[in-house]
Design a protein around this motif. Structure first.
Motif, PDB file in Angstrom:
ATOM      1  N   ASP A  17       4.288  -0.426   6.848  1.00 14.87           N
ATOM      2  CA  ASP A  17       4.180  -0.147   8.276  1.00 14.87           C
ATOM      3  C   ASP A  17       3.065   0.875   8.461  1.00 14.87           C
ATOM      4  O   ASP A  17       2.981   1.841   7.695  1.00 14.87           O
ATOM      5  N   ILE A  18       2.211   0.645   9.433  1.00 11.96           N
ATOM      6  CA  ILE A  18       1.150   1.598   9.756  1.00 11.96           C
ATOM      7  C   ILE A  18       1.440   2.146  11.146  1.00 11.96           C
ATOM      8  O   ILE A  18       1.729   1.385  12.071  1.00 11.96           O
ATOM      9  N   THR A  19       1.384   3.463  11.288  1.00  6.40           N
ATOM     10  CA  THR A  19       1.660   4.078  12.589  1.00  6.40           C
ATOM     11  C   THR A  19       0.622   3.618  13.613  1.00  6.40           C
ATOM     12  O   THR A  19      -0.480   3.181  13.261  1.00  6.40           O
ATOM     13  N   ASP A  20       0.981   3.718  14.894  1.00  2.00           N
ATOM     14  CA  ASP A  20       0.111   3.257  15.967  1.00  2.00           C
ATOM     15  C   ASP A  20      -1.260   3.926  15.947  1.00  2.00           C
ATOM     16  O   ASP A  20      -2.258   3.306  16.310  1.00  2.00           O
ATOM     17  N   ASP A  21      -1.318   5.192  15.513  1.00  2.00           N
ATOM     18  CA  ASP A  21      -2.607   5.879  15.474  1.00  2.00           C
ATOM     19  C   ASP A  21      -3.435   5.488  14.250  1.00  2.00           C
ATOM     20  O   ASP A  21      -4.589   5.893  14.118  1.00  2.00           O
ATOM     21  N   GLY A  22      -2.867   4.692  13.329  1.00  2.00           N
ATOM     22  CA  GLY A  22      -3.590   4.200  12.171  1.00  2.00           C
ATOM     23  C   GLY A  22      -3.807   5.218  11.067  1.00  2.00           C
ATOM     24  O   GLY A  22      -4.577   4.983  10.144  1.00  2.00           O
ATOM     25  N   LYS A  23      -3.119   6.355  11.130  1.00  2.00           N
ATOM     26  CA  LYS A  23      -3.356   7.431  10.164  1.00  2.00           C
ATOM     27  C   LYS A  23      -2.317   7.516   9.057  1.00  2.00           C
ATOM     28  O   LYS A  23      -2.534   8.186   8.058  1.00  2.00           O
ATOM     29  N   THR A  24      -1.170   6.861   9.220  1.00  2.00           N
ATOM     30  CA  THR A  24      -0.095   6.947   8.233  1.00  2.00           C
ATOM     31  C   THR A  24       0.355   5.549   7.827  1.00  2.00           C
ATOM     32  O   THR A  24       0.613   4.699   8.674  1.00  2.00           O
ATOM     33  N   LEU A  25       0.454   5.337   6.525  1.00  2.00           N
ATOM     34  CA  LEU A  25       0.910   4.083   5.940  1.00  2.00           C
ATOM     35  C   LEU A  25       2.215   4.356   5.208  1.00  2.00           C
ATOM     36  O   LEU A  25       2.280   5.245   4.363  1.00  2.00           O
ATOM     37  N   ASN A  26       3.250   3.608   5.545  1.00  2.00           N
ATOM     38  CA  ASN A  26       4.540   3.724   4.868  1.00  2.00           C
ATOM     39  C   ASN A  26       4.778   2.464   4.048  1.00  2.00           C
ATOM     40  O   ASN A  26       4.613   1.353   4.545  1.00  2.00           O
ATOM     41  N   PHE A  27       5.170   2.654   2.787  1.00  2.00           N
ATOM     42  CA  PHE A  27       5.581   1.546   1.937  1.00  2.00           C
ATOM     43  C   PHE A  27       7.099   1.540   1.918  1.00  2.00           C
ATOM     44  O   PHE A  27       7.731   2.566   1.698  1.00  2.00           O
ATOM     45  N   ILE A  28       7.674   0.353   2.125  1.00  2.00           N
ATOM     46  CA  ILE A  28       9.104   0.205   2.320  1.00  2.00           C
ATOM     47  C   ILE A  28       9.668  -0.741   1.267  1.00  2.00           C
ATOM     48  O   ILE A  28       9.069  -1.764   0.949  1.00  2.00           O
ATOM     49  N   GLY A  70      13.047  -2.885   0.909  1.00  2.00           N
ATOM     50  CA  GLY A  70      14.210  -3.273   1.724  1.00  2.00           C
ATOM     51  C   GLY A  70      14.056  -2.660   3.095  1.00  2.00           C
ATOM     52  O   GLY A  70      13.202  -3.061   3.865  1.00  2.00           O
ATOM     53  N   ASP A  71      14.857  -1.635   3.399  1.00  2.00           N
ATOM     54  CA  ASP A  71      14.708  -0.919   4.673  1.00  2.00           C
ATOM     55  C   ASP A  71      14.540   0.584   4.454  1.00  2.00           C
ATOM     56  O   ASP A  71      14.710   1.372   5.370  1.00  2.00           O
ATOM     57  N   ILE A  72      14.171   0.969   3.212  1.00  2.00           N
ATOM     58  CA  ILE A  72      14.010   2.387   2.884  1.00  2.00           C
ATOM     59  C   ILE A  72      12.532   2.706   2.668  1.00  2.00           C
ATOM     60  O   ILE A  72      11.862   2.050   1.866  1.00  2.00           O
ATOM     61  N   ALA A  73      12.021   3.713   3.383  1.00  2.00           N
ATOM     62  CA  ALA A  73      10.647   4.172   3.185  1.00  2.00           C
ATOM     63  C   ALA A  73      10.566   4.894   1.846  1.00  2.00           C
ATOM     64  O   ALA A  73      11.221   5.911   1.642  1.00  2.00           O
ATOM     65  N   MET A  74       9.786   4.350   0.932  1.00  2.00           N
ATOM     66  CA  MET A  74       9.701   4.887  -0.434  1.00  2.00           C
ATOM     67  C   MET A  74       8.449   5.731  -0.661  1.00  2.00           C
ATOM     68  O   MET A  74       8.455   6.635  -1.481  1.00  2.00           O
ATOM     69  N   MET A  75       7.361   5.391   0.028  1.00  2.00           N
ATOM     70  CA  MET A  75       6.091   6.086  -0.167  1.00  2.00           C
ATOM     71  C   MET A  75       5.409   6.247   1.196  1.00  2.00           C
ATOM     72  O   MET A  75       5.532   5.383   2.059  1.00  2.00           O
ATOM     73  N   ARG A  76       4.667   7.364   1.336  1.00  3.31           N
ATOM     74  CA  ARG A  76       3.913   7.603   2.573  1.00  3.31           C
ATOM     75  C   ARG A  76       2.502   8.040   2.189  1.00  3.31           C
ATOM     76  O   ARG A  76       2.316   8.900   1.328  1.00  3.31           O
ATOM     77  N   PHE A  77       1.520   7.432   2.840  1.00  2.10           N
ATOM     78  CA  PHE A  77       0.115   7.713   2.584  1.00  2.10           C
ATOM     79  C   PHE A  77      -0.570   8.143   3.875  1.00  2.10           C
ATOM     80  O   PHE A  77      -0.165   7.742   4.968  1.00  2.10           O
ATOM     81  N   THR A  78      -1.649   8.926   3.725  1.00  2.00           N
ATOM     82  CA  THR A  78      -2.479   9.341   4.839  1.00  2.00           C
ATOM     83  C   THR A  78      -3.853   8.724   4.666  1.00  2.00           C
ATOM     84  O   THR A  78      -4.401   8.710   3.553  1.00  2.00           O
ATOM     85  N   LYS A  79      -4.431   8.230   5.753  1.00  6.34           N
ATOM     86  CA  LYS A  79      -5.763   7.605   5.716  1.00  6.34           C
ATOM     87  C   LYS A  79      -6.811   8.640   5.344  1.00  6.34           C
ATOM     88  O   LYS A  79      -6.814   9.733   5.867  1.00  6.34           O
ATOM     89  N   LYS A  80      -7.694   8.289   4.428  1.00 10.94           N
ATOM     90  CA  LYS A  80      -8.778   9.188   4.013  1.00 10.94           C
ATOM     91  C   LYS A  80     -10.068   8.815   4.694  1.00 10.94           C
ATOM     92  O   LYS A  80     -10.300   7.733   5.088  1.00 10.94           O
TER      93      LYS A  80
END
Length: 141
Positions: free
Chosen positions: A118-129, A131-141
């Motif tokens: 899932d990518i946030t609406d502002d395009g700055k945060t990427l979540n890797f999921i 099942g239904d659990i967010a396992m990893m979070r990334f920030t756009k470089k």
């Protein structure tokens, strides 16, 4: 009868707009993202990655994914459909000796568990999921 037709038209337009949004979200993956959260380990994030945070780079035109797991580089084929993503295919990984190998092992094993993103609406945060659990979070470089 008119209500049914209008409802059908509205519903059709809604489905079409949803489909376009999913295709657009794939192109939002392009570029490099830096990890700032990983689920699971009992070690603090900065303890896992004291010198270098892992990153991931997507090239959706070439269907490639690459990055660095805090010590070694990796590259492989990008398998993405809509918001579903699959990292279970083998990737090429360099084999440099690392002082703190636990962080890279946790990163690579968690990556293989990811089923969607899932990518946030502002395009700055990427979540890797998974099942239904967010396992990893990334920030756009």
């Amino acid at each position: 009868m008119m209500k049914k037709i209008l409802t059908l038209v509205f519903f059709s337009l809604f489905l079409i707009s949803c489909k376009c949004k999913k295709v657009d979200s794939v192109s939002k993956l392009d570029g490099t993202w830096e990890l700032n959260y990983i689920s699971g380990p009992r070690i603090a994030f900065d303890g896992l990655y004291p010198n270098k945070k892992p990153n991931i780079t997507f090239d959706t035109k070439e269907n490639r994914v690459s990055g660095n797991n805090s010590c070694n580089s990796y590259t492989g084929k990008l398998n993405v459909t809509g918001n579903k993503i699959d990292f279970t295919q083998p990737m090429a990984v360099t084999k440099m000796m690392c002082l703190n190998g636990q962080g890279e092992q946790i990163y690579m094993s968690t990556l293989q568990k990811i089923t969607s993103y899932d990518i946030t609406d502002d395009g700055k945060t990427l979540n890797f999921i998974s099942g239904d659990i967010a396992m990893m979070r990334f920030t756009k470089k």
